[in-house]
Design a protein around this motif. Structure first.
Motif, PDB file in Angstrom:
ATOM      1  N   MET A   1       0.842  -1.198   0.000  1.00  0.00           N
ATOM      2  CA  MET A   1       0.000   0.000   0.000  1.00  0.00           C
ATOM      3  C   MET A   1       0.872   1.242   0.000  1.00  0.00           C
ATOM      4  O   MET A   1       1.696   1.429   0.879  1.00  0.00           O
ATOM      5  CB  MET A   1      -0.898   0.004   1.260  1.00  0.00           C
ATOM      6  CG  MET A   1      -1.748   1.254   1.423  1.00  0.00           C
ATOM      7  SD  MET A   1      -2.943   1.438   0.107  1.00  0.00           S
ATOM      8  CE  MET A   1      -3.848  -0.075   0.274  1.00  0.00           C
ATOM      9  N   THR A   2       0.701   2.065  -0.980  1.00  0.00           N
ATOM     10  CA  THR A   2       1.438   3.315  -1.052  1.00  0.00           C
ATOM     11  C   THR A   2       0.790   4.330  -0.134  1.00  0.00           C
ATOM     12  O   THR A   2      -0.420   4.486  -0.110  1.00  0.00           O
ATOM     13  CB  THR A   2       1.445   3.852  -2.489  1.00  0.00           C
ATOM     14  OG1 THR A   2       2.038   2.882  -3.334  1.00  0.00           O
ATOM     15  CG2 THR A   2       2.230   5.142  -2.567  1.00  0.00           C
ATOM     16  N   SER A   3       1.611   5.034   0.612  1.00  0.00           N
ATOM     17  CA  SER A   3       1.073   5.979   1.577  1.00  0.00           C
ATOM     18  C   SER A   3       1.891   7.254   1.564  1.00  0.00           C
ATOM     19  O   SER A   3       3.103   7.228   1.415  1.00  0.00           O
ATOM     20  CB  SER A   3       1.086   5.357   2.970  1.00  0.00           C
ATOM     21  OG  SER A   3       0.458   6.186   3.899  1.00  0.00           O
ATOM     22  N   THR A   4       1.231   8.399   1.714  1.00  0.00           N
ATOM     23  CA  THR A   4       1.929   9.663   1.776  1.00  0.00           C
ATOM     24  C   THR A   4       2.397   9.911   3.195  1.00  0.00           C
ATOM     25  O   THR A   4       2.073   9.190   4.111  1.00  0.00           O
ATOM     26  CB  THR A   4       0.995  10.821   1.347  1.00  0.00           C
ATOM     27  OG1 THR A   4      -0.003  10.970   2.342  1.00  0.00           O
ATOM     28  CG2 THR A   4       0.370  10.541   0.009  1.00  0.00           C
ATOM     29  N   MET A  54     -14.319   6.653   5.180  1.00  0.00           N
ATOM     30  CA  MET A  54     -14.550   6.782   3.749  1.00  0.00           C
ATOM     31  C   MET A  54     -14.188   5.499   3.030  1.00  0.00           C
ATOM     32  O   MET A  54     -13.434   4.667   3.541  1.00  0.00           O
ATOM     33  CB  MET A  54     -13.713   7.924   3.175  1.00  0.00           C
ATOM     34  CG  MET A  54     -14.160   9.307   3.592  1.00  0.00           C
ATOM     35  SD  MET A  54     -13.530  10.560   2.450  1.00  0.00           S
ATOM     36  CE  MET A  54     -14.603  10.291   1.030  1.00  0.00           C
ATOM     37  N   GLY A  55     -14.729   5.361   1.830  1.00  0.00           N
ATOM     38  CA  GLY A  55     -14.424   4.232   0.981  1.00  0.00           C
ATOM     39  C   GLY A  55     -15.412   4.182  -0.163  1.00  0.00           C
ATOM     40  O   GLY A  55     -16.455   4.851  -0.132  1.00  0.00           O
ATOM     41  N   PRO A  56     -15.117   3.401  -1.185  1.00  0.00           N
ATOM     42  CA  PRO A  56     -16.046   3.272  -2.308  1.00  0.00           C
ATOM     43  C   PRO A  56     -17.378   2.671  -1.862  1.00  0.00           C
ATOM     44  O   PRO A  56     -17.496   2.104  -0.772  1.00  0.00           O
ATOM     45  CB  PRO A  56     -15.318   2.320  -3.261  1.00  0.00           C
ATOM     46  CG  PRO A  56     -13.907   2.270  -2.797  1.00  0.00           C
ATOM     47  CD  PRO A  56     -13.931   2.554  -1.338  1.00  0.00           C
ATOM     48  N   SER A  57     -18.380   2.780  -2.705  1.00  0.00           N
ATOM     49  CA  SER A  57     -19.660   2.136  -2.440  1.00  0.00           C
ATOM     50  C   SER A  57     -19.446   0.640  -2.221  1.00  0.00           C
ATOM     51  O   SER A  57     -18.724  -0.003  -2.983  1.00  0.00           O
ATOM     52  CB  SER A  57     -20.614   2.363  -3.618  1.00  0.00           C
ATOM     53  OG  SER A  57     -21.850   1.717  -3.398  1.00  0.00           O
ATOM     54  N   MET A 250      -8.888   8.553  -2.701  1.00  0.00           N
ATOM     55  CA  MET A 250     -10.067   7.851  -3.176  1.00  0.00           C
ATOM     56  C   MET A 250      -9.912   7.418  -4.631  1.00  0.00           C
ATOM     57  O   MET A 250     -10.434   6.378  -5.041  1.00  0.00           O
ATOM     58  CB  MET A 250     -11.304   8.718  -3.017  1.00  0.00           C
ATOM     59  CG  MET A 250     -11.749   8.924  -1.572  1.00  0.00           C
ATOM     60  SD  MET A 250     -12.280   7.370  -0.778  1.00  0.00           S
ATOM     61  CE  MET A 250     -13.743   7.017  -1.738  1.00  0.00           C
ATOM     62  N   LYS A 251      -9.196   8.213  -5.429  1.00  0.00           N
ATOM     63  CA  LYS A 251      -8.997   7.867  -6.830  1.00  0.00           C
ATOM     64  C   LYS A 251      -8.243   6.551  -6.981  1.00  0.00           C
ATOM     65  O   LYS A 251      -8.386   5.855  -8.002  1.00  0.00           O
ATOM     66  CB  LYS A 251      -8.242   8.983  -7.551  1.00  0.00           C
ATOM     67  CG  LYS A 251      -9.088  10.217  -7.826  1.00  0.00           C
ATOM     68  CD  LYS A 251      -8.273  11.298  -8.524  1.00  0.00           C
ATOM     69  CE  LYS A 251      -9.111  12.520  -8.814  1.00  0.00           C
ATOM     70  NZ  LYS A 251      -8.306  13.615  -9.439  1.00  0.00           N
ATOM     71  N   ALA A 252      -7.455   6.205  -5.977  1.00  0.00           N
ATOM     72  CA  ALA A 252      -6.701   4.942  -6.038  1.00  0.00           C
ATOM     73  C   ALA A 252      -7.619   3.727  -5.983  1.00  0.00           C
ATOM     74  O   ALA A 252      -7.234   2.626  -6.366  1.00  0.00           O
ATOM     75  CB  ALA A 252      -5.698   4.876  -4.891  1.00  0.00           C
TER      76      ALA A 252
END
Length: 257
Positions: A1-4, A54-57, A250-252
């Protein structure tokens, strides 16, 4: 998982947790039609903080909130409010816990149309046969900016004002944690921003805890931290969120067409 640099996948945070789940699994249905809404989620919601989920549907965010709040039960794993494990409570004690230690704000305001603003705020306390702390409620009325509307009925208020009443009602019993499910979903952007600012201000001024489910990066940016779910799993946490950083995260989750 890429993380900032602003994110962390750690499942715990320093300080006391107002609510938490451990190895949470929730399965709906059985056999070939079974849906695994939560898949081994361990996450805490720190006391005195505003956390957005948050997260996708279909990611499990509403299921997580409902199980953490005692509105639904886990298939396996544990859910706690403070140090109290929800699975160990019989129905009456769970009802009392939700009444006394948990508050709720939903997309629908759920106000009683025949009652005044003041009566709607204290309704849960009245139904429980108590009066609450008058000084707390009086201060809360100022926090939510309803001092001049106490004798109005819901039909005389805007949508944003009605949701302010719902927020005040949720905090009236001094709950340990308030769960908010898409609280700005029925509001225009200006009213929504006012309610989100109100939730954050209430956390800061009262020391209470808010956990909010949202699909909106702008809404999530009002929180102190964002928890991200995907496919029923915790995949990231972001502190000090901004709308742009949340949107990029979210785009990820988007699947290329």
């Amino acid at each position: 998982m890429t993380s900032t640099t602003s994110t962390s996948t750690a499942s715990t945070t320093t300080g006391r947790a107002a609510a938490r789940v451990v190895d949470a699994v929730k399965v709906y249905g059985a056999g070939d039609t079974a849906v695994r809404a939560l898949d081994g989620v361990t996450v805490d919601f720190p006391a005195g903080r505003f956390t957005a989920i948050m997260g996708p549907s279909g990611s499990g965010k509403s299921t997580l909130m409902h199980c953490a709040a005692g509105l639904d039960t886990l298939t396996s794993g544990s859910a706690f409010v403070g140090d109290t494990e929800l699975a160990g409570l019989e129905d009456r004690r769970l009802t009392l816990l939700r009444r006394d230690r948990v508050g709720f704000v939903f997309q629908a305001y759920n106000l009683v149309p025949t009652l005044t603003v003041a009566e709607n705020i204290t309704l849960p306390l009245d139904l429980a046969g108590g009066t609450g702390d008058p000084d707390w409620i009086d201060a809360l009325i100022d926090v939510v900016g309803l001092r001049g509307r106490l004798h109005h009925r819901p039909a005389e208020l805007s949508g944003g004002q009605q949701q302010r009443v719902a927020v005040a009602r949720a905090f009236a019993s001094r709950p340990e944690v308030v769960f908010a499910d898409e609280p700005t979903g029925n509001l225009d952007s200006r009213s929504g921003a006012e309610v989100l600012g109100l939730l954050g201000r209430t956390v800061r001024t009262t020391g209470r805890t808010v956990v909010m489910v949202t699909h909106d990066p702008v809404a999530a940016a009002h929180a102190d931290e964002v928890v991200f779910l995907a496919d029923g799993r915790l995949v990231d946490r972001m502190t000090d969120p901004t709308a742009d950083k949340v949107l990029d995260r979210m785009k990820a989750f988007e699947v290329p067409s």
